[in-house]
Motif scaffolding. Structure first.
Motif, PDB file in Angstrom:
ATOM      1  N   TRP A  39       0.831  -1.210   0.000  1.00 29.56           N
ATOM      2  CA  TRP A  39       0.000   0.000   0.000  1.00 29.56           C
ATOM      3  C   TRP A  39       0.866   1.262   0.000  1.00 29.56           C
ATOM      4  CZ3 TRP A  39      -0.882   2.643   5.011  1.00 29.56           C
ATOM      5  CH2 TRP A  39      -1.720   3.756   4.900  1.00 29.56           C
ATOM      6  N   LEU A  40       1.913   1.264   0.821  1.00 27.23           N
ATOM      7  CA  LEU A  40       2.788   2.431   0.914  1.00 27.23           C
ATOM      8  C   LEU A  40       3.707   2.567  -0.294  1.00 27.23           C
ATOM      9  CD1 LEU A  40       3.758   2.145   4.683  1.00 27.23           C
ATOM     10  CD2 LEU A  40       2.412   3.991   3.641  1.00 27.23           C
ATOM     11  N   GLY A  41       3.905   1.463  -1.008  1.00 24.08           N
ATOM     12  CA  GLY A  41       4.745   1.512  -2.192  1.00 24.08           C
ATOM     13  C   GLY A  41       6.223   1.342  -1.919  1.00 24.08           C
ATOM     14  N   ARG A  42       6.559   0.885  -0.709  1.00 23.84           N
ATOM     15  CA  ARG A  42       7.967   0.653  -0.373  1.00 23.84           C
ATOM     16  C   ARG A  42       8.046  -0.329   0.791  1.00 23.84           C
ATOM     17  NH1 ARG A  42       6.389   5.168   2.422  1.00 23.84           N
ATOM     18  NH2 ARG A  42       7.226   5.446   4.535  1.00 23.84           N
ATOM     19  N   GLN A  43       9.174  -1.013   0.900  1.00 21.31           N
ATOM     20  CA  GLN A  43       9.377  -1.918   2.030  1.00 21.31           C
ATOM     21  C   GLN A  43       9.883  -1.111   3.213  1.00 21.31           C
ATOM     22  OE1 GLN A  43      11.631  -5.463   1.230  1.00 21.31           O
ATOM     23  NE2 GLN A  43      11.712  -6.070   3.390  1.00 21.31           N
ATOM     24  N   THR A  44       9.160  -1.179   4.323  1.00 22.28           N
ATOM     25  CA  THR A  44       9.484  -0.354   5.486  1.00 22.28           C
ATOM     26  C   THR A  44      10.230  -1.113   6.575  1.00 22.28           C
ATOM     27  OG1 THR A  44       7.346  -0.849   6.519  1.00 22.28           O
ATOM     28  CG2 THR A  44       7.461   1.078   5.059  1.00 22.28           C
ATOM     29  N   ARG A  45      10.195  -2.440   6.534  1.00 23.08           N
ATOM     30  CA  ARG A  45      10.898  -3.242   7.534  1.00 23.08           C
ATOM     31  C   ARG A  45      11.122  -4.639   6.982  1.00 23.08           C
ATOM     32  NH1 ARG A  45       7.318  -6.859   9.935  1.00 23.08           N
ATOM     33  NH2 ARG A  45       5.115  -6.270  10.055  1.00 23.08           N
ATOM     34  N   ASP A  46      11.945  -5.409   7.690  1.00 26.31           N
ATOM     35  CA  ASP A  46      12.134  -6.805   7.320  1.00 26.31           C
ATOM     36  C   ASP A  46      10.871  -7.594   7.649  1.00 26.31           C
ATOM     37  OD1 ASP A  46      14.737  -6.401   6.458  1.00 26.31           O
ATOM     38  OD2 ASP A  46      15.594  -6.822   8.437  1.00 26.31           O
ATOM     39  N   HIS A  47      10.565  -8.563   6.817  1.00 29.54           N
ATOM     40  CA  HIS A  47       9.401  -9.417   7.049  1.00 29.54           C
ATOM     41  C   HIS A  47       9.877 -10.858   7.164  1.00 29.54           C
ATOM     42  CE1 HIS A  47       6.552  -6.176   6.201  1.00 29.54           C
ATOM     43  NE2 HIS A  47       7.368  -5.827   5.220  1.00 29.54           N
ATOM     44  N   GLY A  48       9.548 -11.475   8.273  1.00 27.04           N
ATOM     45  CA  GLY A  48      10.009 -12.841   8.495  1.00 27.04           C
ATOM     46  C   GLY A  48       9.268 -13.870   7.678  1.00 27.04           C
ATOM     47  N   ASP A  49       8.080 -13.495   7.171  1.00 25.93           N
ATOM     48  CA  ASP A  49       7.287 -14.445   6.399  1.00 25.93           C
ATOM     49  C   ASP A  49       6.525 -13.690   5.321  1.00 25.93           C
ATOM     50  OD1 ASP A  49       5.335 -13.091   7.790  1.00 25.93           O
ATOM     51  OD2 ASP A  49       4.678 -14.796   8.987  1.00 25.93           O
ATOM     52  N   LEU A  50       5.696 -14.403   4.599  1.00 24.96           N
ATOM     53  CA  LEU A  50       4.803 -13.803   3.606  1.00 24.96           C
ATOM     54  C   LEU A  50       3.457 -14.492   3.733  1.00 24.96           C
ATOM     55  CD1 LEU A  50       4.090 -12.047   1.140  1.00 24.96           C
ATOM     56  CD2 LEU A  50       5.009 -13.874  -0.315  1.00 24.96           C
ATOM     57  N   GLU A  51       2.446 -13.728   4.132  1.00 26.71           N
ATOM     58  CA  GLU A  51       1.105 -14.267   4.314  1.00 26.71           C
ATOM     59  C   GLU A  51       0.214 -13.828   3.162  1.00 26.71           C
ATOM     60  OE1 GLU A  51       0.480 -13.900   9.087  1.00 26.71           O
ATOM     61  OE2 GLU A  51       0.812 -12.038   7.975  1.00 26.71           O
ATOM     62  N   PHE A  52      -0.570 -14.765   2.662  1.00 26.70           N
ATOM     63  CA  PHE A  52      -1.603 -14.381   1.701  1.00 26.70           C
ATOM     64  C   PHE A  52      -2.843 -15.212   1.966  1.00 26.70           C
ATOM     65  CE2 PHE A  52       0.123 -18.013  -0.516  1.00 26.70           C
ATOM     66  CZ  PHE A  52      -0.856 -18.475  -1.390  1.00 26.70           C
ATOM     67  N   THR A  53      -3.971 -14.674   1.570  1.00 27.60           N
ATOM     68  CA  THR A  53      -5.241 -15.303   1.897  1.00 27.60           C
ATOM     69  C   THR A  53      -5.947 -15.771   0.637  1.00 27.60           C
ATOM     70  OG1 THR A  53      -7.331 -14.965   3.084  1.00 27.60           O
ATOM     71  CG2 THR A  53      -6.456 -13.088   1.889  1.00 27.60           C
ATOM     72  N   VAL A  54      -6.628 -16.918   0.762  1.00 29.89           N
ATOM     73  CA  VAL A  54      -7.414 -17.486  -0.336  1.00 29.89           C
ATOM     74  C   VAL A  54      -8.731 -17.988   0.243  1.00 29.89           C
ATOM     75  CG1 VAL A  54      -5.289 -18.217  -1.495  1.00 29.89           C
ATOM     76  CG2 VAL A  54      -6.590 -19.875  -0.147  1.00 29.89           C
ATOM     77  N   LEU A  55      -9.708 -18.152  -0.611  1.00 30.63           N
ATOM     78  CA  LEU A  55     -10.954 -18.761  -0.172  1.00 30.63           C
ATOM     79  C   LEU A  55     -10.708 -20.233   0.152  1.00 30.63           C
ATOM     80  CD1 LEU A  55     -13.374 -17.206  -2.810  1.00 30.63           C
ATOM     81  CD2 LEU A  55     -13.133 -16.545  -0.404  1.00 30.63           C
ATOM     82  N   ARG A  56     -11.341 -20.700   1.210  1.00 33.20           N
ATOM     83  CA  ARG A  56     -11.118 -22.078   1.655  1.00 33.20           C
ATOM     84  C   ARG A  56     -11.330 -23.086   0.525  1.00 33.20           C
ATOM     85  NH1 ARG A  56     -10.773 -24.862   6.276  1.00 33.20           N
ATOM     86  NH2 ARG A  56     -10.999 -22.974   7.526  1.00 33.20           N
ATOM     87  N   ASP A  57     -12.393 -22.908  -0.242  1.00 34.26           N
ATOM     88  CA  ASP A  57     -12.706 -23.877  -1.299  1.00 34.26           C
ATOM     89  C   ASP A  57     -11.701 -23.843  -2.445  1.00 34.26           C
ATOM     90  OD1 ASP A  57     -14.906 -24.717   0.118  1.00 34.26           O
ATOM     91  OD2 ASP A  57     -16.357 -23.560  -1.060  1.00 34.26           O
ATOM     92  N   ASP A  58     -10.868 -22.807  -2.489  1.00 34.40           N
ATOM     93  CA  ASP A  58      -9.892 -22.679  -3.571  1.00 34.40           C
ATOM     94  C   ASP A  58      -8.507 -23.191  -3.186  1.00 34.40           C
ATOM     95  OD1 ASP A  58     -11.801 -21.495  -5.162  1.00 34.40           O
ATOM     96  OD2 ASP A  58     -11.148 -19.443  -4.740  1.00 34.40           O
ATOM     97  N   PHE A  59      -8.356 -23.707  -1.978  1.00 37.78           N
ATOM     98  CA  PHE A  59      -7.015 -24.054  -1.500  1.00 37.78           C
ATOM     99  C   PHE A  59      -6.285 -25.004  -2.441  1.00 37.78           C
ATOM    100  CE2 PHE A  59      -4.219 -27.045   0.716  1.00 37.78           C
ATOM    101  CZ  PHE A  59      -3.241 -26.168   1.147  1.00 37.78           C
ATOM    102  N   MET A  60      -6.951 -26.053  -2.907  1.00 38.03           N
ATOM    103  CA  MET A  60      -6.269 -27.048  -3.734  1.00 38.03           C
ATOM    104  C   MET A  60      -5.776 -26.441  -5.045  1.00 38.03           C
ATOM    105  SD  MET A  60      -6.060 -29.743  -1.928  1.00 38.03           S
ATOM    106  CE  MET A  60      -5.687 -31.110  -3.027  1.00 38.03           C
ATOM    107  N   LEU A  61      -6.516 -25.494  -5.576  1.00 35.62           N
ATOM    108  CA  LEU A  61      -6.097 -24.819  -6.801  1.00 35.62           C
ATOM    109  C   LEU A  61      -4.788 -24.064  -6.576  1.00 35.62           C
ATOM    110  CD1 LEU A  61      -6.842 -23.974  -9.721  1.00 35.62           C
ATOM    111  CD2 LEU A  61      -8.049 -22.026  -8.726  1.00 35.62           C
ATOM    112  N   PHE A  62      -4.695 -23.368  -5.451  1.00 34.13           N
ATOM    113  CA  PHE A  62      -3.472 -22.629  -5.146  1.00 34.13           C
ATOM    114  C   PHE A  62      -2.332 -23.582  -4.790  1.00 34.13           C
ATOM    115  CE2 PHE A  62      -6.551 -19.277  -4.922  1.00 34.13           C
ATOM    116  CZ  PHE A  62      -5.855 -18.159  -5.359  1.00 34.13           C
TER     117      PHE A  62
END
Length: 202
Positions: A39-62
């Motif tokens: 959103w800010l358009g820049r990395q502001t700190r270190d990130h230990g992981d990467l989280e993303f969200t999907v619809l439960r029924d779509d999990f196998m596709l991802f």
């Protein structure tokens, strides 16, 4: 199967994840601290992981799109290997993706309610909005959950990194975003310290 070292993270960047998901047409979005940076358009700190969200029924596709990652469900700190032919149980909302070749974790998949058109807040399913109002695209085309919703999630625990994220985001929030967050903080987290700061920023 032995669970890999939970600290062995070498997460992809949001852009690397997006490249791997370019053939997937179902909704997904980056969440957590990375979403604020998109959103800010820049990395502001270190990130230990990467989280993303999907619809439960779509999990196998991802899951198929992210092969050959191995996946482990996570609940209350307990990890369990998820074989390729199994879907996460209804009690599971978090799945980690492990790169066995590099011996590191790459992504954390969050399973959400809702539909392709509707966003539902996981911690209070009566909070429902059109998905188009809650998800935006970064300049590089990566979908991310908008900042007010990210901060609502972060308000529950307010760890030091959450406090830092809030302080950085606050002066960049629009009046509408501040009002949205105040409304839901008062409902879900009465007397939260962020409410006063948001109201004073108006």
């Amino acid at each position: 199967m032995k669970v890999p070292d939970q600290q062995a993270w070498q997460a992809w960047t949001p852009e690397e994840l997006s490249q791997r998901l370019k053939q997937v047409s179902r909704p997904w979005s980056v969440v957590g601290g990375w979403a604020l940076d998109l959103w800010l358009g820049r990395q502001t700190r270190d990130h230990g992981d990467l989280e993303f969200t999907v619809l439960r029924d779509d999990f196998m596709l991802f899951r198929q799109a992210l092969e050959p990652l191995q996946f482990y469900t996570v609940k209350d700190g307990t990890f369990a290997f998820l074989s390729a032919d199994r879907v996460p149980g209804e009690e599971i909302f978090q799945v980690w993706g492990f790169d066995a070749v590099a011996n590191v974790w790459r992504v954390e998949v969050m399973l959400e309610f809702g539909t392709a058109d509707t966003w539902v807040y996981k911690r209070d399913t009566s909070l429902v909005y059109p998905r188009a109002e809650m998800v935006a695209l970064s300049d590089s085309g990566v979908p991310y959950l908008k900042p007010a919703a990210i901060l609502l999630f972060k308000a529950k625990h307010t760890r030091s990194k959450d406090q830092a994220d809030f302080s950085l985001a606050l002066p960049n929030l629009s009046g509408e975003e501040r009002q949205w967050l105040v409304l839901h903080l008062k409902r879900l987290h009465p007397d939260h310290e962020w409410t006063r700061r948001l109201e004073n920023a108006e």
